[in-house]
Design an enzyme around this catalytic site. Structure first.
Site, short mmCIF file in Angstrom:
data_model
loop_
_atom_site.label_atom_id
_atom_site.label_comp_id
_atom_site.label_asym_id
_atom_site.label_seq_id
_atom_site.Cartn_x
_atom_site.Cartn_y
_atom_site.Cartn_z
N GLU A 314 -14.17 -22.55 1.44
CA GLU A 314 -15.42 -23.09 0.92
C GLU A 314 -16.29 -23.70 2.01
OE1 GLU A 314 -14.04 -25.69 -2.28
OE2 GLU A 314 -14.09 -23.99 -3.65
N ASP A 388 -7.78 -22.32 -9.38
CA ASP A 388 -8.30 -23.64 -9.02
C ASP A 388 -8.18 -24.67 -10.13
OD1 ASP A 388 -9.55 -25.66 -7.76
OD2 ASP A 388 -11.49 -24.69 -7.51
N GLU A 416 -11.09 -32.71 -13.20
CA GLU A 416 -12.32 -31.99 -12.90
C GLU A 416 -12.62 -30.91 -13.93
OE1 GLU A 416 -12.20 -30.05 -9.09
OE2 GLU A 416 -14.09 -29.00 -9.40
C1 BDP Z 1 -12.40 -27.37 -6.18
C2 BDP Z 1 -13.36 -28.51 -6.26
C3 BDP Z 1 -13.93 -28.85 -4.91
C4 BDP Z 1 -12.81 -29.05 -3.92
C5 BDP Z 1 -11.92 -27.82 -3.91
C6 BDP Z 1 -10.72 -28.00 -3.01
O1 BDP Z 1 -14.41 -28.16 -7.13
O2 BDP Z 1 -14.70 -30.02 -5.05
O3 BDP Z 1 -13.30 -29.31 -2.65
O4 BDP Z 1 -11.44 -27.58 -5.19
O5 BDP Z 1 -9.63 -28.18 -3.57
O6 BDP Z 1 -11.73 -27.28 -7.40
O7 BDP Z 1 -10.82 -27.94 -1.80
#
Ligand code: BDP
Length: 723
Positions: A314, A388, A416
């Protein structure tokens, strides 16, 4: 006359004070978590009192841990029994609690307790007779063991368990039991829904909020022994001297409670704060920079735990930016930490925007070929499922697939994707489902728990992480029931074989009382709550249907985001003919990443089970379901069921009003109303959308969505928290 008035005033004052004391005892704001020590019921107090008269904690030197133990026991026993125990240096009569290692007490030594198998952190609690006096011994090989044992003793009282004949021996099954705080230096918390970060970075290290100590107590009470202070999307500033001094101050507070501090490290830190022009693991300047950085950190924090790293994920920098792989990146940091005893927790949460492969497969594809290439102080941190933190996912296929590499679990405690802080979703059943899942990696019985406790492949380095749901809210987690998720994480980290139900039962007793009606209803609510959320958000194995960015509320229609795998439409693949993601051989073949026995089950429409049906299969709307309904009807039925469960939670809670203090009752009731409302929103919006695609009639008896699809699609939440 004067004296009459005086005494009247005194009486009034006394009355007010008494009233104040009564309400104070009754007022509960949730701050105490599972460190609640209000007086137990009178008959129970009377039973315990003779057994807990004197506290014997031999202290040869001024040990902060022993002092913490004494403080906690005095506070706990004193509160629960309404009588402070006498503190003694040596046992002088019946009703003692002796807390000592064999080194610190001759009495313990003389008993020859079997402590070998308990390791560094385990403990033994046993009813015994010493020099003619009856009492209870808490013993261990280390003071940390004594600490955990003392908290367990308090838990026995809080859960009204008998001390007669008590004989408990336990050691943690997993070595690193850590919270991951996604906390930023400006005190915002990524995916945090309980206020600001509890770390007041700006005022540290000068101001030490008493909350830091209470945080450490709460974690020690459930066996958490590490904390990563900062967000995985890390700022390199966390590694500058200014911020290291702040982290060191926290480490000093936590140390007596057996908690080590870790930091998320930004892979490009050598460039950002080191003045280098590369962060390439093969560059000797970069290697030198990390070595020196590690030395510097250990000057601040001599027992620093190590780094957590999110790399090439990401948008985060990582070794692949320089054509190196994850092992090369992880080993760079591991070698810097190695001389000091630190570890690297290297995350496997990776997927690439230019990679057309099913996102559920990418981490496995990236990491499994590297098995055997990681240094021995690297542990790879894997999310519970391959996408996720969705309400329900199959276990991650990496578990069991990298026998030469220690893998640790990453659970999300903060919700979340499960209704933020407002929805009641007890995550114990979800953790249990994953931990007990059988990978078949070495034949049947190769559970995920055995992968992460190291027993399956013989690893000594073992770990489990939970993304914290802790913030500056008075009740820490945004709701009373959210506290249970922090609690169950710690308890299952210590012993992954525990059931969600037994932990919930303990938690209810400690948090409220052991009233049988409360326990029965409370347990029902907690154990049903996770499935309820699954049903009204992502039933039948659907996933990632949340609105964009903040993930608040439904967005199954979203299909226009830059990266395909950010779109809910990518996951559900619904059209006129059917719905679901085909991950069988005919589709993305993600099933092949599992051991053959598991792959065969997942690949079979009949055997996969409805919980993961649409995760692995794309099926026509009229696919017949075991219930006798077709898939479309079943989908609608699940949404309805979820809404009904959310309403049931509300009613069940209402029935408990006479048994709960007003403050926690009221806040919970209000949150459950939010949940019931949002469950209906989820159901209505999702059905409105899927119906627009499937063009099918609603089953008889199922209500039409309250609004048009267009209405749900235009809802905007620019200020949703945690984003
Ligand atoms: C996702 C979240 C994000 C996190 C990412 C992670 O939306 O904010 O940075 O995981 O685990 O679910 O790195």
């Amino acid at each position: 006359m004067y004296s009459d008035v005086f005494s009247l005033t005194r009486i009034l004052l006394l009355f007010t004070l008494l009233l104040g004391a009564a309400t104070a005892a009754w007022a509960e704001d949730g701050y105490d978590l599972w460190l609640r020590y209000p007086p137990l019921e009178k008959d129970i107090r009377d039973q315990y009192r003779p057994q807990l008269q004197r506290l014997v904690i031999p202290k040869s030197e001024q040990s902060p841990t022993l002092k913490a133990i004494e403080r906690e026991l005095v506070r706990g026993v004193g509160g629960l029994l309404e009588r402070r125990p006498v503190i003694e240096e040596r046992i002088s009569g019946d009703g003692f609690v002796l807390v000592a290692t064999p080194q610190s007490s001759r009495d313990v030594r003389a008993q020859n307790f079997p402590l070998k198998a308990l390791g560094e952190e385990g403990y033994l609690i046993r009813a015994t007779t010493i020099r003619g006096h009856k009492g209870t011994v808490v013993t261990a090989n280390s003071e940390r063991g004594l600490l955990y044992g003392s908290f367990h003793l308090l838990r026995l009282l809080q859960t009204r368990s008998a001390l007669e004949g008590v004989n408990i021996e336990t050691r943690p099954q997993i070595g690193l039991r850590v919270l991951n705080h996604w906390d930023n230096l400006d005190r915002s918390v990524e995916r945090g829904y309980a206020g600001q970060s509890i770390w007041d970075w700006w005022n540290l290290p000068d101001i030490l909020d008493p909350r830091y100590t209470d945080y450490a107590r709460a974690n020690a009470a459930i066996g958490v022994n590490g904390t990563v202070l900062n967000n995985v999307n890390a700022s390199a500033d966390s590694l500058t001297p200014r911020y290291l001094a702040k982290a060191a101050a926290l480490a000093d507070v936590f140390r007596p409670y057996g908690i080590r501090v870790y930091l998320s490290a930004r892979f490009s830190a050598p460039v950002e704060i080191g003045g280098l022009d590369t962060a390439d693991p093969k560059s000797s300047a970069v290697q030198r920079w990390w070595n020196e950085k590690a030395e510097e950190i250990y000057r601040y924090i001599p027992d620093f735990g190590g780094f957590l790293v999110k790399a090439n994920s990401e948008g985060q920098p990582g070794p692949q930016d320089y054509g190196r792989n994850h092992a090369e990146g992880a080993n760079l940091l591991a070698r810097a930490l190695k001389p000091h005893g630190g570890v690297v927790m290297w995350r496997a949460f990776v997927y690439q925007q230019d990679n057309p492969e099913d996102r559920a497969k990418q981490a496995y594809s990236d990491f499994v070929p590297l098995d055997g290439q990681f240094d021995d102080n690297v542990i790879v941190q894997v999310k519970n499922g391959p996408i996720d933190f969705q309400p329900r996912e199959p276990f991650h296929p990496m578990f069991g697939a990298m026998p030469k590499t220690p893998l640790m679990m990453e659970f999300q405690i903060t919700k979340e994707y499960l209704g933020f802080a407002s929805h009641l979703a007890y995550l114990g059943p979800m953790y249990e489902e994953v931990l007990r899942a059988d990978t078949f990696a070495a034949g049947p019985g190769s559970t995920v728990a055995k992968v992460i406790d190291g027993s399956l492949h013989g690893h000594r380095l073992t770990g489990i992480a939970g993304v914290a749901n802790i913030g500056s809210d008075r009740d820490w987690s945004g709701s009373t029931f959210n506290q249970a998720n922090w609690y169950v994480f710690g308890r299952m980290a210590w012993d992954p074989r525990l059931s969600a139900e037994e932990v919930a039962r303990d938690w209810l007793k400690i948090t409220f009382s052991d009233n049988p009606v409360l326990l029965e209803t409370g347990l029902d609510m907690m154990l049903a709550s996770h499935q309820a959320v699954v049903d009204y958000m992502t039933p039948l194995g659907l996933a990632h249907l949340m609105a964009t960015g903040h993930h608040y509320g439904p967005g199954p229609w979203v299909s226009d985001l830059a990266r395909p795998e950010w779109n809910p439409a990518y996951y559900h693949r619904a059209d006129k003919y059917g719905i679901g993601f085909d991950r069988t051989r005919e589709g993305s073949n993600a099933v092949a990443q599992y051991a053959p026995a598991v792959a065969a089950r997942f690949a079979s429409r009949n055997d996969v089970g409805d919980g993961l049906l649409l995760w692995f299969h794309h099926l026509p709307w009229d696919h017949p379901m075991p219930s006798g309904r077709d898939l479309w009807q079943e989908l609608v039925h699940r949404y309805d069921r979820g809404v009904a469960s959310a309403q049931a939670l509300q009613n069940q809670w209402r029935s408990l009003e006479p048994l709960i203090d007003p403050e926690r009752f009221d806040k919970t009731a209000r949150l459950l109303a939010v949940q019931a409302r949002e469950a209906k929103w989820w159901r209505d919006a999702s059905i409105a959308y899927f119906q627009s695609v499937s063009k099918r009639e609603l089953p008889r008896g199922s209500a039409k969505p309250e609004h048009s699809l267009a209405y749900y699609q235009q809802l905007q939440f620019p200020w949703a928290p945690g984003h």
